[in-house]
Write a protein that holds these residues in place. Structure first.
Motif, PDB file in Angstrom:
ATOM      1  N   ILE A  40      -9.894  -6.876  34.374  1.00 16.72           N
ATOM      2  CA  ILE A  40      -8.898  -7.003  33.315  1.00 16.72           C
ATOM      3  C   ILE A  40      -7.513  -6.985  33.944  1.00 16.72           C
ATOM      4  CG2 ILE A  40      -7.927  -5.931  31.247  1.00 16.72           C
ATOM      5  CD1 ILE A  40     -10.693  -4.779  30.699  1.00 16.72           C
ATOM      6  N   ALA A  41      -6.679  -7.888  33.516  1.00 15.06           N
ATOM      7  CA  ALA A  41      -5.351  -8.011  34.101  1.00 15.06           C
ATOM      8  C   ALA A  41      -4.471  -6.823  33.758  1.00 15.06           C
ATOM      9  CB  ALA A  41      -4.691  -9.298  33.619  1.00 15.06           C
ATOM     10  N   ASP A  42      -3.585  -6.479  34.701  1.00 19.46           N
ATOM     11  CA  ASP A  42      -2.576  -5.455  34.440  1.00 19.46           C
ATOM     12  C   ASP A  42      -1.410  -6.021  33.637  1.00 19.46           C
ATOM     13  OD1 ASP A  42      -3.946  -3.472  35.816  1.00 19.46           O
ATOM     14  OD2 ASP A  42      -3.041  -4.011  37.731  1.00 19.46           O
ATOM     15  N   THR A  43      -1.187  -7.318  33.750  1.00 24.58           N
ATOM     16  CA  THR A  43      -0.053  -7.963  33.099  1.00 24.58           C
ATOM     17  C   THR A  43      -0.509  -8.701  31.846  1.00 24.58           C
ATOM     18  OG1 THR A  43       1.023  -8.267  35.251  1.00 24.58           O
ATOM     19  CG2 THR A  43       1.843  -9.591  33.416  1.00 24.58           C
ATOM     20  N   VAL A  44       0.218  -8.480  30.760  1.00 28.60           N
ATOM     21  CA  VAL A  44      -0.093  -9.145  29.492  1.00 28.60           C
ATOM     22  C   VAL A  44       0.770 -10.395  29.368  1.00 28.60           C
ATOM     23  CG1 VAL A  44      -0.184  -8.911  26.987  1.00 28.60           C
ATOM     24  CG2 VAL A  44      -0.600  -6.913  28.453  1.00 28.60           C
ATOM     25  N   PRO A  45       0.165 -11.569  29.186  1.00 24.71           N
ATOM     26  CA  PRO A  45       0.953 -12.799  29.058  1.00 24.71           C
ATOM     27  C   PRO A  45       1.898 -12.748  27.857  1.00 24.71           C
ATOM     28  CG  PRO A  45      -1.368 -13.301  29.417  1.00 24.71           C
ATOM     29  CD  PRO A  45      -1.290 -11.838  29.155  1.00 24.71           C
ATOM     30  N   ALA A  46       3.054 -13.330  28.007  1.00 25.58           N
ATOM     31  CA  ALA A  46       4.022 -13.386  26.918  1.00 25.58           C
ATOM     32  C   ALA A  46       3.413 -14.074  25.704  1.00 25.58           C
ATOM     33  CB  ALA A  46       5.275 -14.130  27.370  1.00 25.58           C
ATOM     34  N   GLY A  47       3.748 -13.574  24.523  1.00 25.16           N
ATOM     35  CA  GLY A  47       3.264 -14.171  23.293  1.00 25.16           C
ATOM     36  C   GLY A  47       1.925 -13.651  22.808  1.00 25.16           C
ATOM     37  N   THR A  48       1.324 -12.717  23.542  1.00 26.97           N
ATOM     38  CA  THR A  48       0.028 -12.173  23.145  1.00 26.97           C
ATOM     39  C   THR A  48       0.189 -11.224  21.955  1.00 26.97           C
ATOM     40  OG1 THR A  48      -0.753 -12.276  25.429  1.00 26.97           O
ATOM     41  CG2 THR A  48      -2.001 -10.890  23.914  1.00 26.97           C
ATOM     42  N   THR A  49      -0.703 -11.327  20.993  1.00 29.22           N
ATOM     43  CA  THR A  49      -0.686 -10.442  19.833  1.00 29.22           C
ATOM     44  C   THR A  49      -2.025  -9.727  19.692  1.00 29.22           C
ATOM     45  OG1 THR A  49      -1.465 -12.131  18.286  1.00 29.22           O
ATOM     46  CG2 THR A  49       0.918 -11.980  18.627  1.00 29.22           C
ATOM     47  N   LEU A  50      -1.985  -8.558  19.091  1.00 32.86           N
ATOM     48  CA  LEU A  50      -3.198  -7.819  18.739  1.00 32.86           C
ATOM     49  C   LEU A  50      -3.057  -7.322  17.311  1.00 32.86           C
ATOM     50  CD1 LEU A  50      -4.167  -5.449  21.720  1.00 32.86           C
ATOM     51  CD2 LEU A  50      -5.376  -7.489  20.947  1.00 32.86           C
ATOM     52  N   THR A  51      -4.091  -7.506  16.512  1.00 33.12           N
ATOM     53  CA  THR A  51      -4.123  -6.956  15.166  1.00 33.12           C
ATOM     54  C   THR A  51      -4.883  -5.639  15.225  1.00 33.12           C
ATOM     55  OG1 THR A  51      -4.132  -9.184  14.235  1.00 33.12           O
ATOM     56  CG2 THR A  51      -4.746  -7.385  12.775  1.00 33.12           C
ATOM     57  N   ASP A 243     -13.412 -11.091  25.624  1.00 38.95           N
ATOM     58  CA  ASP A 243     -13.694 -12.347  26.310  1.00 38.95           C
ATOM     59  C   ASP A 243     -12.448 -13.203  26.462  1.00 38.95           C
ATOM     60  OD1 ASP A 243     -16.352 -11.677  26.537  1.00 38.95           O
ATOM     61  OD2 ASP A 243     -16.976 -12.785  24.744  1.00 38.95           O
ATOM     62  N   ASP A 244     -11.392 -12.850  25.752  1.00 40.80           N
ATOM     63  CA  ASP A 244     -10.108 -13.543  25.858  1.00 40.80           C
ATOM     64  C   ASP A 244      -9.251 -12.779  26.868  1.00 40.80           C
ATOM     65  OD1 ASP A 244      -7.320 -14.124  25.458  1.00 40.80           O
ATOM     66  OD2 ASP A 244      -7.765 -14.936  23.480  1.00 40.80           O
ATOM     67  N   PRO A 245      -8.954 -13.367  28.051  1.00 41.34           N
ATOM     68  CA  PRO A 245      -8.232 -12.626  29.091  1.00 41.34           C
ATOM     69  C   PRO A 245      -6.912 -12.028  28.628  1.00 41.34           C
ATOM     70  CG  PRO A 245      -9.123 -14.657  29.984  1.00 41.34           C
ATOM     71  CD  PRO A 245      -9.324 -14.726  28.507  1.00 41.34           C
ATOM     72  N   ALA A 246      -6.160 -12.757  27.830  1.00 43.43           N
ATOM     73  CA  ALA A 246      -4.865 -12.254  27.370  1.00 43.43           C
ATOM     74  C   ALA A 246      -5.043 -11.063  26.429  1.00 43.43           C
ATOM     75  CB  ALA A 246      -4.083 -13.372  26.671  1.00 43.43           C
ATOM     76  N   LYS A 247      -5.966 -11.181  25.483  1.00 43.09           N
ATOM     77  CA  LYS A 247      -6.187 -10.087  24.548  1.00 43.09           C
ATOM     78  C   LYS A 247      -6.820  -8.879  25.241  1.00 43.09           C
ATOM     79  CE  LYS A 247      -6.370 -12.448  20.072  1.00 43.09           C
ATOM     80  NZ  LYS A 247      -5.305 -11.634  19.461  1.00 43.09           N
ATOM     81  N   ALA A 248      -7.663  -9.115  26.224  1.00 40.22           N
ATOM     82  CA  ALA A 248      -8.252  -8.007  26.975  1.00 40.22           C
ATOM     83  C   ALA A 248      -7.166  -7.224  27.700  1.00 40.22           C
ATOM     84  CB  ALA A 248      -9.286  -8.531  27.967  1.00 40.22           C
ATOM     85  N   ALA A 249      -6.204  -7.946  28.279  1.00 46.24           N
ATOM     86  CA  ALA A 249      -5.088  -7.274  28.945  1.00 46.24           C
ATOM     87  C   ALA A 249      -4.260  -6.488  27.949  1.00 46.24           C
ATOM     88  CB  ALA A 249      -4.220  -8.301  29.664  1.00 46.24           C
TER      89      ALA A 249
END
Length: 348
Positions: A40-51, A243-249
């Motif tokens: 799992i990435a340490d960095t969260v890509p810009a624009g990522t959202t979590l509900t 399973d979504d790399p951005a959301k996992a981060a």
């Protein structure tokens, strides 16, 4: 050092999206790796959202000011409890929920792939349990040994339901020795069922216990202790989110924030009582102080071995009593997240 697999991934990058994934993998901490899963990435890509359906943590992050430091955009929803959380997962209206130990089990039994990504307990659970058994006026139940042939409120998909089965097991009884009356445990449903003598006993949360005794104690209502641990609290999420790399981060970042918020609540009782129990929940200050003191110090384990063993014992009991298939508890936990919370606390 970039591993051979990272070199192969970089060599195959042909689009911006693939490049983002490759960079995320390069930034991932090796400690996050779990057998069979990508790091799992340490960095969260810009624009990522979590509900997120975790009202308590949301309020703590707002009160502490830490909400502004989240490296993703949170979309908060006022959802709590297993049934509502599972329903929201099924509708793809939620990414992360905060629940006790039973909802992830029940969700899996109903075909919903979920994973637990954080776990917390109380350091003194037996002295300060979350639930006690409310006893209806005139029921003449002095201890759990008196539950045979009684009517007990039961919510199969929630923590209260599993607690009832644990209590029966502790008393040497099974569900066949009592009458389980299925009803949701939300709001004051259990209290009303006790007051109207629809049931003889029901597990009621500490927030409802003083009011139940104040309103019906003169008629013979009471609460009794069950002597069992009932303090498990988890964050869980859909497998599709992980399973979504951005959301996992982003989920990893939220676990860190959740851990800090949990610690902040314990270390700032006055601010928490006023900001959450009084302003948000509408309770009296004295009631909020009682709940804050009862909650005590949180325990966020750095090793999930015992957590999984406890979950397995719960699964085995539920499977036996409900006829569901036995699950492997270890498969409900994504151990890439195992040390994320405690590391966040150590970094403070």
């Amino acid at each position: 050092m970039i591993s051979p697999i990272h070199i192969r991934i970089l060599a195959s990058v042909t689009t911006g999206a693939c490049a983002t994934i490759a960079i995320m993998l390069m930034c991932a901490s090796p400690a996050n790796a779990q057998s069979g899963h990508a790091p799992i990435a340490d960095t969260v890509p810009a624009g990522t959202t979590l509900t997120i359906g975790d009202p308590k943590t949301q309020r703590a992050l707002e009160l502490s000011g830490e909400v502004k430091n989240l490296p993703f955009t949170p979309r908060w929803v006022n959802i709590s409890g297993g049934p509502r959380t599972t329903e929201a997962f099924r509708a793809n209206a939620l990414d992360i929920g905060a629940v006790a130990d039973i909802p992830p089990i029940h969700a899996t039994w109903t075909g919903l792939p979920v994973q637990i990504i954080a776990a917390a307990f109380r350091k003194a659970p037996l002295e300060h349990p979350i639930y006690k058994l409310g006893i209806a006026p005139g029921a003449n139940i002095e201890s759990i040994a008196d539950l045979k042939d009684r009517k007990i409120a039961f919510s199969p998909g929630q923590a209260q339901g599993a607690l009832v089965l644990r209590i029966l097991q502790s008393a040497g009884l099974t569900k066949d020795d009592v009458t389980l009356v299925e009803m949701p445990s939300t709001g004051d449903v259990y209290v009303s069922a006790l007051a109207s003598k629809l049931v003889d006993a029901a597990p009621i949360a500490e927030a409802n216990q003083p009011r139940y005794l104040a309103n019906y104690g003169s008629s013979g209502a009471r609460v009794i202790s069950h002597g069992l641990r009932d303090d498990a609290w988890h964050l869980y999420t859909l497998q599709a989110v992980l399973d979504d790399p951005a959301k996992a981060a982003a989920a990893r970042a939220y676990v860190k924030a959740w851990a800090k918020a949990t610690r902040w609540i314990y270390e700032h009782p006055k601010e928490w009582v006023e900001g959450y129990y009084v302003q948000d929940q509408g309770l009296k200050t004295s009631d909020g102080e009682y709940l804050a003191q009862s909650a005590g110090e949180p325990d966020i384990p750095a090793d999930w071995t015992d957590v999984i063993a406890r979950q397995q014992a719960t699964i085995d009991l539920l499977a036996t009593e409900t006829g569901n298939q036995r699950l492997d508890a270890a498969k409900l936990f994504d151990r890439r997240f195992e040390k994320v919370a405690i590391q966040a606390l150590n970094e403070q």
